[in-house]
Design an enzyme around this catalytic site. Structure first.
Site, short mmCIF file in Angstrom:
data_model
loop_
_atom_site.label_atom_id
_atom_site.label_comp_id
_atom_site.label_asym_id
_atom_site.label_seq_id
_atom_site.Cartn_x
_atom_site.Cartn_y
_atom_site.Cartn_z
N ASP A 3 -69.90 159.21 6.52
CA ASP A 3 -69.32 161.05 7.00
C ASP A 3 -69.55 160.83 9.01
O ASP A 3 -69.33 160.10 9.56
CB ASP A 3 -71.22 160.74 7.01
CG ASP A 3 -71.42 161.12 6.34
OD1 ASP A 3 -70.98 162.20 4.89
OD2 ASP A 3 -72.97 160.69 5.41
N ASN A 27 -66.04 165.68 -4.35
CA ASN A 27 -65.74 165.56 -2.89
C ASN A 27 -63.42 167.03 -3.07
O ASN A 27 -63.32 167.02 -2.45
CB ASN A 27 -64.65 164.14 -1.62
CG ASN A 27 -65.80 164.77 -1.10
OD1 ASN A 27 -66.21 162.36 -1.41
ND2 ASN A 27 -66.39 164.89 -0.60
#
Length: 225
Positions: free
Chosen positions: A2, A50
């Protein structure tokens, strides 16, 4: 992995520049894990959720994936690193799934390290897929067990993760290896993925080695063994 986008925005850069920096961090971490003799490394590269990101960003991510595979597959073969994809490969664009299948075939003989790339992956979908495959195989209810179930997951034949590292301050599983991480140790760091280098990796490993892993047993039972 991340923090790529936030890393870039903090520097006044486009988000894609953060993903490019993140790709360099992948090379660094894979290389160091290989040196350390870590036999299995899994990188959560692209989740099934995503796809909801802006189309331009998704397109840039897949372009970076092609570039990464083109450069790294020959090196992985030299370094005896096997590539495995966790996730729905068929749902990826044709160039990427072709390159991934080529990479998996080319490194299938490698044994020193396994690099899992979680792509188009979701933990709940993996569990449903495994249950469906068991049913299709004609297994009777009495044949079901945790060990047998694990044989139908993407990670079949691999050990469960010992350590899960999440960067950039996030502290949740995000649908990641839900079955496999039942007894994993978690390590959360505020370091954004592009800055997660060798020292940050070693810091995570030092934290892990200081943990007491009891797997439901008391410390006295472990000491007695």
């Amino acid at each position: 992995m991340d923090g790529n986008g936030r890393w870039a925005q903090a520097r006044g850069l486009a988000r894609v520049e953060g993903h490019k920096a993140g790709a360099e961090a992948v090379r660094t971490v894979v290389t160091e894990c290989r040196k350390l003799g870590i036999p299995h490394l899994t990188l959560y590269a692209f989740s099934s959720e995503n796809w909801n990101r802006p189309k331009a960003e998704v397109s840039a991510l897949f372009s970076l994936l092609l570039e990464f595979l083109g450069k790294e597959i020959p090196r992985m073969e030299r370094e005896d690193i096997r590539l495995v994809v966790l996730g729905d490969v068929d749902g990826l664009p044709l160039p990427q799934r072709t390159a991934l299948r080529h990479g998996m075939s080319r490194t299938a003989h490698c044994r020193s390290m396994t690099l899992n790339l979680a792509l188009n992956y979701g933990g709940r979908a993996e569990i449903v897929r495994a249950a469906r495959r068991m049913a299709e195989a004609g297994l009777a209810p009495g044949d079901y067990s945790e060990e047998r179930f694990a044989d139908y997951l993407y990670t079949a034949g691999q050990p469960d993760p010992d350590l899960l590292v999440r960067t950039s301050g996030e502290q949740r599983l995000s649908n990641y290896l839900l079955f496999q991480c039942a007894y994993s140790e978690f390590y959360f760091t505020p370091v954004a993925w592009p800055d997660f280098g060798v020292e940050a990796l070693h810091e995570a490993l030092r934290a892990f080695t200081g943990r007491s892993r009891r797997f439901g047993k008391t410390q006295e039972q472990i000491d007695a063994c």
